[in-house]
Design a protein around this motif. Structure first.
Motif, PDB file in Angstrom:
ATOM      1  N   SER A   1       0.809  -1.223   0.000  1.00 30.86           N
ATOM      2  CA  SER A   1       0.000   0.000   0.000  1.00 30.86           C
ATOM      3  C   SER A   1       0.842   1.274   0.000  1.00 30.86           C
ATOM      4  O   SER A   1       0.346   2.338  -0.364  1.00 30.86           O
ATOM      5  CB  SER A   1      -0.955  -0.001   1.199  1.00 30.86           C
ATOM      6  N   THR A   2       2.105   1.165   0.373  1.00 25.65           N
ATOM      7  CA  THR A   2       3.024   2.318   0.349  1.00 25.65           C
ATOM      8  C   THR A   2       3.533   2.600  -1.059  1.00 25.65           C
ATOM      9  O   THR A   2       4.235   3.581  -1.272  1.00 25.65           O
ATOM     10  CB  THR A   2       4.242   2.038   1.245  1.00 25.65           C
ATOM     11  N   GLY A   3       3.213   1.712  -2.016  1.00 25.42           N
ATOM     12  CA  GLY A   3       3.720   1.855  -3.374  1.00 25.42           C
ATOM     13  C   GLY A   3       5.056   1.164  -3.586  1.00 25.42           C
ATOM     14  O   GLY A   3       5.606   1.192  -4.681  1.00 25.42           O
ATOM     15  N   ARG A   4       5.556   0.531  -2.548  1.00 26.68           N
ATOM     16  CA  ARG A   4       6.852  -0.152  -2.629  1.00 26.68           C
ATOM     17  C   ARG A   4       6.662  -1.619  -3.012  1.00 26.68           C
ATOM     18  O   ARG A   4       5.727  -2.266  -2.564  1.00 26.68           O
ATOM     19  CB  ARG A   4       7.589  -0.035  -1.291  1.00 26.68           C
ATOM     20  N   ARG A   5       7.570  -2.128  -3.835  1.00 27.71           N
ATOM     21  CA  ARG A   5       7.515  -3.515  -4.291  1.00 27.71           C
ATOM     22  C   ARG A   5       8.044  -4.448  -3.202  1.00 27.71           C
ATOM     23  O   ARG A   5       9.079  -4.179  -2.582  1.00 27.71           O
ATOM     24  CB  ARG A   5       8.352  -3.684  -5.563  1.00 27.71           C
ATOM     25  N   VAL A   6       7.334  -5.549  -2.974  1.00 23.77           N
ATOM     26  CA  VAL A   6       7.721  -6.559  -1.990  1.00 23.77           C
ATOM     27  C   VAL A   6       7.895  -7.899  -2.711  1.00 23.77           C
ATOM     28  O   VAL A   6       7.062  -8.288  -3.520  1.00 23.77           O
ATOM     29  CB  VAL A   6       6.638  -6.700  -0.892  1.00 23.77           C
ATOM     30  N   GLU A   7       8.994  -8.571  -2.411  1.00 22.14           N
ATOM     31  CA  GLU A   7       9.248  -9.943  -2.867  1.00 22.14           C
ATOM     32  C   GLU A   7       9.461 -10.760  -1.599  1.00 22.14           C
ATOM     33  O   GLU A   7      10.484 -10.637  -0.943  1.00 22.14           O
ATOM     34  CB  GLU A   7      10.492 -10.006  -3.774  1.00 22.14           C
ATOM     35  N   ASN A   8       8.472 -11.562  -1.242  1.00 25.58           N
ATOM     36  CA  ASN A   8       8.496 -12.270   0.037  1.00 25.58           C
ATOM     37  C   ASN A   8       8.672 -13.771  -0.189  1.00 25.58           C
ATOM     38  O   ASN A   8       7.954 -14.379  -0.972  1.00 25.58           O
ATOM     39  CB  ASN A   8       7.195 -11.996   0.803  1.00 25.58           C
ATOM     40  N   ASP A   9       9.618 -14.367   0.525  1.00 32.57           N
ATOM     41  CA  ASP A   9       9.957 -15.783   0.451  1.00 32.57           C
ATOM     42  C   ASP A   9       9.422 -16.439   1.728  1.00 32.57           C
ATOM     43  O   ASP A   9       9.894 -16.135   2.830  1.00 32.57           O
ATOM     44  CB  ASP A   9      11.477 -15.914   0.356  1.00 32.57           C
ATOM     45  N   ILE A  10       8.440 -17.317   1.578  1.00 41.65           N
ATOM     46  CA  ILE A  10       7.689 -17.820   2.722  1.00 41.65           C
ATOM     47  C   ILE A  10       7.753 -19.345   2.808  1.00 41.65           C
ATOM     48  O   ILE A  10       7.649 -20.043   1.805  1.00 41.65           O
ATOM     49  CB  ILE A  10       6.202 -17.377   2.607  1.00 41.65           C
ATOM     50  N   ARG A  11       7.900 -19.837   4.030  1.00 41.27           N
ATOM     51  CA  ARG A  11       7.828 -21.271   4.335  1.00 41.27           C
ATOM     52  C   ARG A  11       6.564 -21.495   5.139  1.00 41.27           C
ATOM     53  O   ARG A  11       6.302 -20.783   6.112  1.00 41.27           O
ATOM     54  CB  ARG A  11       9.032 -21.731   5.152  1.00 41.27           C
ATOM     55  N   ALA A  12       5.774 -22.470   4.727  1.00 38.97           N
ATOM     56  CA  ALA A  12       4.503 -22.750   5.401  1.00 38.97           C
ATOM     57  C   ALA A  12       4.495 -24.169   5.952  1.00 38.97           C
ATOM     58  O   ALA A  12       5.066 -25.080   5.355  1.00 38.97           O
ATOM     59  CB  ALA A  12       3.340 -22.571   4.425  1.00 38.97           C
ATOM     60  N   ARG A  13       3.817 -24.317   7.102  1.00 38.15           N
ATOM     61  CA  ARG A  13       3.564 -25.630   7.693  1.00 38.15           C
ATOM     62  C   ARG A  13       2.061 -25.769   7.868  1.00 38.15           C
ATOM     63  O   ARG A  13       1.381 -24.808   8.234  1.00 38.15           O
ATOM     64  CB  ARG A  13       4.254 -25.752   9.054  1.00 38.15           C
ATOM     65  N   PHE A  14       1.557 -26.980   7.610  1.00 34.58           N
ATOM     66  CA  PHE A  14       0.124 -27.239   7.670  1.00 34.58           C
ATOM     67  C   PHE A  14      -0.171 -28.473   8.505  1.00 34.58           C
ATOM     68  O   PHE A  14       0.630 -29.404   8.553  1.00 34.58           O
ATOM     69  CB  PHE A  14      -0.441 -27.515   6.264  1.00 34.58           C
ATOM     70  N   ALA A  15      -1.364 -28.486   9.091  1.00 32.44           N
ATOM     71  CA  ALA A  15      -1.962 -29.691   9.648  1.00 32.44           C
ATOM     72  C   ALA A  15      -3.329 -29.827   8.981  1.00 32.44           C
ATOM     73  O   ALA A  15      -3.981 -28.813   8.670  1.00 32.44           O
ATOM     74  CB  ALA A  15      -2.118 -29.590  11.161  1.00 32.44           C
ATOM     75  N   PHE A  16      -3.757 -31.074   8.751  1.00 32.73           N
ATOM     76  CA  PHE A  16      -4.997 -31.346   8.034  1.00 32.73           C
ATOM     77  C   PHE A  16      -5.933 -32.214   8.864  1.00 32.73           C
ATOM     78  O   PHE A  16      -5.483 -33.040   9.664  1.00 32.73           O
ATOM     79  CB  PHE A  16      -4.697 -32.082   6.718  1.00 32.73           C
ATOM     80  N   ASP A  17      -7.237 -32.047   8.624  1.00 33.28           N
ATOM     81  CA  ASP A  17      -8.200 -32.929   9.269  1.00 33.28           C
ATOM     82  C   ASP A  17      -8.437 -34.153   8.383  1.00 33.28           C
ATOM     83  O   ASP A  17      -7.813 -34.306   7.326  1.00 33.28           O
ATOM     84  CB  ASP A  17      -9.509 -32.186   9.594  1.00 33.28           C
ATOM     85  N   ASP A  18      -9.348 -35.008   8.807  1.00 42.12           N
ATOM     86  CA  ASP A  18      -9.627 -36.252   8.076  1.00 42.12           C
ATOM     87  C   ASP A  18     -10.255 -36.021   6.702  1.00 42.12           C
ATOM     88  O   ASP A  18     -10.280 -36.924   5.873  1.00 42.12           O
ATOM     89  CB  ASP A  18     -10.526 -37.170   8.907  1.00 42.12           C
ATOM     90  N   ALA A  19     -10.773 -34.811   6.468  1.00 41.19           N
ATOM     91  CA  ALA A  19     -11.375 -34.488   5.171  1.00 41.19           C
ATOM     92  C   ALA A  19     -10.377 -33.798   4.233  1.00 41.19           C
ATOM     93  O   ALA A  19     -10.747 -33.418   3.133  1.00 41.19           O
ATOM     94  CB  ALA A  19     -12.591 -33.594   5.385  1.00 41.19           C
ATOM     95  N   GLY A  20      -9.136 -33.631   4.699  1.00 44.81           N
ATOM     96  CA  GLY A  20      -8.129 -32.978   3.867  1.00 44.81           C
ATOM     97  C   GLY A  20      -8.193 -31.463   3.905  1.00 44.81           C
ATOM     98  O   GLY A  20      -7.610 -30.786   3.051  1.00 44.81           O
ATOM     99  N   LEU A  21      -8.874 -30.903   4.903  1.00 48.19           N
ATOM    100  CA  LEU A  21      -8.935 -29.456   5.062  1.00 48.19           C
ATOM    101  C   LEU A  21      -7.880 -29.006   6.062  1.00 48.19           C
ATOM    102  O   LEU A  21      -7.506 -29.746   6.977  1.00 48.19           O
ATOM    103  CB  LEU A  21     -10.328 -29.023   5.536  1.00 48.19           C
ATOM    104  N   ILE A  22      -7.415 -27.794   5.905  1.00 47.85           N
ATOM    105  CA  ILE A  22      -6.357 -27.247   6.760  1.00 47.85           C
ATOM    106  C   ILE A  22      -6.939 -26.888   8.124  1.00 47.85           C
ATOM    107  O   ILE A  22      -7.923 -26.154   8.222  1.00 47.85           O
ATOM    108  CB  ILE A  22      -5.733 -25.999   6.110  1.00 47.85           C
ATOM    109  N   THR A  23      -6.309 -27.416   9.174  1.00 50.53           N
ATOM    110  CA  THR A  23      -6.700 -27.066  10.539  1.00 50.53           C
ATOM    111  C   THR A  23      -5.694 -26.115  11.184  1.00 50.53           C
ATOM    112  O   THR A  23      -6.036 -25.407  12.126  1.00 50.53           O
ATOM    113  CB  THR A  23      -6.832 -28.318  11.425  1.00 50.53           C
TER     114      THR A  23
END
Length: 162
Positions: free
Chosen positions: A87-109
């Motif tokens: 929103s400041t007009g500045r360019r962002v390049e973000n490198d992100i690592r994600a961790r997930f847990a899932f329920d029995d239906a394959g949805l993210i908990t």
């Protein structure tokens, strides 16, 4: 759920993100899910979907790249990149690592995104971003502003004046 199904959930999440489809992203989460990242902190339940809808709805030049991902029957990981103009007009390049847990239906908990907040703040906010990243009171203020934007978005989304 199977490892394959959980990998497919990760793929759907980031494909929807790349398409700026916050509603499709929301559908990847179980009711009562938890999310955490350095910018928003901890979010639960409906706040997660509202955050994604807010971010994708405001994005103009968003680029999402799912670099790699994996999953087993209960957990998963992803390495993804986000490029956008803040929103400041500045360019962002973000490198992100994600961790997930899932329920029995394959949805993210549970979804935890981790990235270099100092680098992000410096890109997004310029020289003052260095101070925001280093000083806890300023970092807390930045998080409070992100949460206030989310609360405003949720009120506007529901048409509530509360």
């Amino acid at each position: 759920m199977t490892a394959t199904a959980n990998k497919e959930t990760i793929e759907r999440l980031y494909a929807a993100f790349a398409e700026r489809n916050g509603s499709a992203m929301t559908a990847c989460y179980a009711p009562g899910a938890h999310f955490r990242d350095p910018a928003f902190g901890d979010l639960d339940g409906d706040d997660i979907g509202a955050m994604w809808r807010m971010l994708t709805g405001r994005a103009r030049d968003l680029e999402i790249t799912l670099r790699e991902h994996d999953a087993d029957e209960t957990t998963g990981t992803a390495h993804w990149l986000a490029g956008y103009t803040f929103s400041t007009g500045r360019r962002v390049e973000n490198d992100i690592r994600a961790r997930f847990a899932f329920d029995d239906a394959g949805l993210i908990t549970d979804h935890v995104d981790d990235f270099d907040f100092h680098k992000w703040a410096s890109q997004a906010l310029g020289p003052k971003g260095h101070l925001v990243a280093l000083l806890p009171p300023l970092r807390s203020k930045a998080r409070d502003q992100a949460l206030a934007q989310l609360a405003t978005y949720k009120r506007e989304e529901t048409g509530s004046s509360i």
